[in-house]
Design a protein around this motif. Structure first.
Motif, mmCIF file in Angstrom:
data_model
loop_
_atom_site.group_PDB
_atom_site.id
_atom_site.type_symbol
_atom_site.label_atom_id
_atom_site.label_comp_id
_atom_site.label_asym_id
_atom_site.label_seq_id
_atom_site.Cartn_x
_atom_site.Cartn_y
_atom_site.Cartn_z
ATOM 1 N N ALA A 1 0.828 -1.209 0.000
ATOM 2 C CA ALA A 1 0.000 0.000 0.000
ATOM 3 C C ALA A 1 0.859 1.253 0.000
ATOM 4 C CB ALA A 1 -0.933 -0.012 1.208
ATOM 5 N N GLY A 2 1.925 1.253 0.812
ATOM 6 C CA GLY A 2 2.808 2.414 0.848
ATOM 7 C C GLY A 2 3.550 2.628 -0.464
ATOM 8 N N GLU A 3 3.945 1.536 -1.127
ATOM 9 C CA GLU A 3 4.622 1.663 -2.420
ATOM 10 C C GLU A 3 3.712 2.381 -3.418
ATOM 11 O OE1 GLU A 3 7.600 1.014 -3.190
ATOM 12 O OE2 GLU A 3 8.384 -0.378 -1.684
ATOM 13 N N ARG A 4 2.417 2.039 -3.431
ATOM 14 C CA ARG A 4 1.489 2.697 -4.343
ATOM 15 C C ARG A 4 1.311 4.167 -3.987
ATOM 16 N NH1 ARG A 4 -1.220 -2.284 -3.709
ATOM 17 N NH2 ARG A 4 -2.621 -1.378 -2.160
ATOM 18 N N VAL A 5 1.242 4.471 -2.677
ATOM 19 C CA VAL A 5 1.086 5.865 -2.241
ATOM 20 C C VAL A 5 2.277 6.698 -2.681
ATOM 21 C CG1 VAL A 5 1.050 7.362 -0.218
ATOM 22 C CG2 VAL A 5 -0.460 5.378 -0.315
ATOM 23 N N PHE A 6 3.494 6.205 -2.458
ATOM 24 C CA PHE A 6 4.687 6.961 -2.832
ATOM 25 C C PHE A 6 4.764 7.130 -4.353
ATOM 26 C CE2 PHE A 6 5.928 6.474 1.483
ATOM 27 C CZ PHE A 6 6.986 7.333 1.720
ATOM 28 N N ALA A 7 4.466 6.066 -5.100
ATOM 29 C CA ALA A 7 4.559 6.161 -6.556
ATOM 30 C C ALA A 7 3.552 7.168 -7.103
ATOM 31 C CB ALA A 7 4.348 4.778 -7.166
ATOM 32 N N ASP A 8 2.302 7.101 -6.612
ATOM 33 C CA ASP A 8 1.275 8.019 -7.114
ATOM 34 C C ASP A 8 1.604 9.467 -6.780
ATOM 35 O OD1 ASP A 8 -0.102 5.890 -8.139
ATOM 36 O OD2 ASP A 8 -1.539 5.734 -6.503
ATOM 37 N N ALA A 9 2.067 9.709 -5.553
ATOM 38 C CA ALA A 9 2.379 11.080 -5.154
ATOM 39 C C ALA A 9 3.565 11.627 -5.947
ATOM 40 C CB ALA A 9 2.669 11.137 -3.659
ATOM 41 N N ILE A 10 4.618 10.832 -6.115
ATOM 42 C CA ILE A 10 5.794 11.298 -6.849
ATOM 43 C C ILE A 10 5.432 11.549 -8.311
ATOM 44 C CG2 ILE A 10 8.094 10.599 -7.663
ATOM 45 C CD1 ILE A 10 8.457 9.171 -4.976
ATOM 46 N N ASP A 11 4.585 10.686 -8.896
ATOM 47 C CA ASP A 11 4.157 10.923 -10.279
ATOM 48 C C ASP A 11 3.383 12.235 -10.396
ATOM 49 O OD1 ASP A 11 5.332 8.593 -11.066
ATOM 50 O OD2 ASP A 11 3.481 7.394 -11.030
ATOM 51 N N SER A 12 2.520 12.537 -9.403
ATOM 52 C CA SER A 12 1.752 13.788 -9.456
ATOM 53 C C SER A 12 2.647 15.000 -9.288
ATOM 54 C CB SER A 12 0.662 13.761 -8.384
ATOM 55 O OG SER A 12 1.228 13.847 -7.086
ATOM 56 N N TRP A 13 3.729 14.897 -8.537
ATOM 57 C CA TRP A 13 4.649 16.023 -8.384
ATOM 58 C C TRP A 13 5.374 16.352 -9.681
ATOM 59 C CZ3 TRP A 13 7.026 13.552 -3.378
ATOM 60 C CH2 TRP A 13 6.101 13.693 -2.331
ATOM 61 N N GLY A 14 5.594 15.315 -10.524
ATOM 62 C CA GLY A 14 6.319 15.550 -11.769
ATOM 63 C C GLY A 14 5.477 16.146 -12.870
ATOM 64 N N LYS A 15 4.171 16.280 -12.674
ATOM 65 C CA LYS A 15 3.303 16.809 -13.722
ATOM 66 C C LYS A 15 3.324 18.333 -13.721
ATOM 67 C CE LYS A 15 0.135 12.870 -13.622
ATOM 68 N NZ LYS A 15 -1.237 12.408 -13.395
#
Length: 406
Positions: free
Chosen positions: A392-406
């Protein structure tokens, strides 16, 4: 009342060139940081108390300037050492009618009595014997007395925390960032990370999937449901700081949270971790978000708030170190480059480095499975909190980091 004089005098002494312009720059930085920190305390500090602290700071500045002026003043010639004794001798001759005049013989004093002339002669002899050892000194300029503080102990503790934060701001600026001093003064704990006990119920509702709306994520990924992951707290002893004395089990829940970016800035995504160490009666909230303020010397900020529960054997937290990321099967990890800054008691903020180190920090946050947070408890014991991401944490970190790069 905080000891602003010691802080200001040390900062001035550390200047490579103690010019008036350099000193005024230090004073101005101290004023900005002080008022910024005082107005960020929760519950709010009364304006009268803020004004009193400002006056205390100005008195410390005045005292430093007076001491510097006295130190840099040209030395004065010493007055004749026997001026006092000569005046005393002249006065005695006038009372006695001149060198040739002899006073009339006084009546025979009783053994237990002393005449006025005997007392005067003893006083004169003491003055003449002490005169050569005396050196005239210019008296120091009187300093205004600091007003007595009538604030309750809790307010004094809060002001002490502000002083600690002020020292950390100056130190972090001088040795790490070396940029504008007002940058770190902008780092304030978010309300979500420093909420009071009255808001703990709301935080629990959000962790359980309550009324907080999740941040927008990619359409290919489903919104992660908060699931508790493993966490541990390793506590060392005072006698052997490098040896683990106790291991306390706990849990951490990762989720994405919408946070405001400040006036004129859009709402962004943040990674929130809520840690609970039941055996140590300690709770911790971690909030990692991207910094959108171009004037702030940090790529991302991590707000960390400790909440010791009543009866906790751990007590409070004195200091924290940079977080470290490691694999689940590794004994040690790699540091995420950033600067920890104490804000208030049990509240800290880490500003992550910009530039070439930003990409490395993001890669560590995305790829590593365990987060280690080293810290020092109030009684001096060293400790580390280990937080696993889990699926669950891996998905949270991946989604948040992807949103920061937009």
């Amino acid at each position: 009342m905080a000891d602003y004089y010691s802080l200001i005098s040390r900062a001035i002494a550390a200047l490579p060139q103690q010019s008036p312009e350099a000193r005024q720059a230090v004073y101005e930085r101290a004023r900005k940081a002080l008022f910024s920190q005082l107005r960020g305390i929760q519950p709010p500090v009364a304006e009268a108390d803020i004004a009193a602290e400002g006056r205390a700071l100005e008195e410390a500045v005045t005292r430093v300037e007076v001491e510097l002026a006295a130190k840099n003043a040209p030395p004065q010639k010493a007055a004749p050492a026997k001026a006092e004794s000569s005046s005393a001798a002249s006065l005695l001759r006038q009372q006695g009618g001149g060198p040739a005049a002899k006073p009339p013989a006084p009546p025979e004093p009783q053994p237990a009595e002393r005449t006025a002339e005997d007392a005067w002669r003893e006083t004169l002899a003491a003055a003449e014997s002490e005169a050569p050892a005396r050196e005239p000194q210019r008296p120091a300029a009187p300093l205004p007395r600091a007003p007595k503080s009538r604030r309750p102990p809790t307010r004094i503790i809060a002001l002490a925390g502000v002083l600690v934060a002020l020292i950390a701001v100056v130190g972090a600026l001088a040795w790490y960032l070396r940029e504008r001093p007002e940058d770190l003064a902008k780092l304030k704990p978010e309300e979500a990370g420093s909420s009071e006990t009255a808001d703990s119920g709301k935080i629990g509702d959000r962790v359980a999937g309550g009324d907080s709306a999740p941040a927008p994520v990619s359409g290919k990924r489903a919104t992660a449901v908060p699931v508790a992951q493993k966490a541990e707290m390793w506590v060392a002893s005072l006698q052997e700081p490098d040896k683990v004395d106790r291991i306390l089990n706990g849990t951490v829940v990762w989720r994405i949270e919408n946070v405001g970016g400040g006036p004129g800035q859009p709402v962004g995504s943040a990674i929130r971790g809520d840690v609970d160490i039941p055996d140590g009666k300690m709770k911790l909230t971690l909030l990692l978000q991207k910094n959108n303020d171009a004037t702030l010397s940090a790529s991302h900020t991590i707000n960390i708030s400790f909440k010791p529960q009543p009866g906790s054997s751990l007590g409070g937290v004195k200091a924290i170190g940079p977080i470290q990321m490691r694999r689940a099967d590794a004994q040690s990890g790699e540091k995420v480059m950033g600067i920890p800054v104490p804000i208030t008691e049990n509240n800290f903020l880490i500003g992550l480095m910009r530039g070439d180190r930003e990409a490395r920090n993001i890669q560590l946050l995305r790829s590593m499975a365990v987060i280690d947070l080293p810290l020092q408890l109030s009684d001096g014991r060293a400790a580390t909190i280990n937080m696993e991401k889990g699926p669950a944490g891996e998905r949270v970190f991946a989604d948040a980091i992807d949103s920061w790069g937009k």
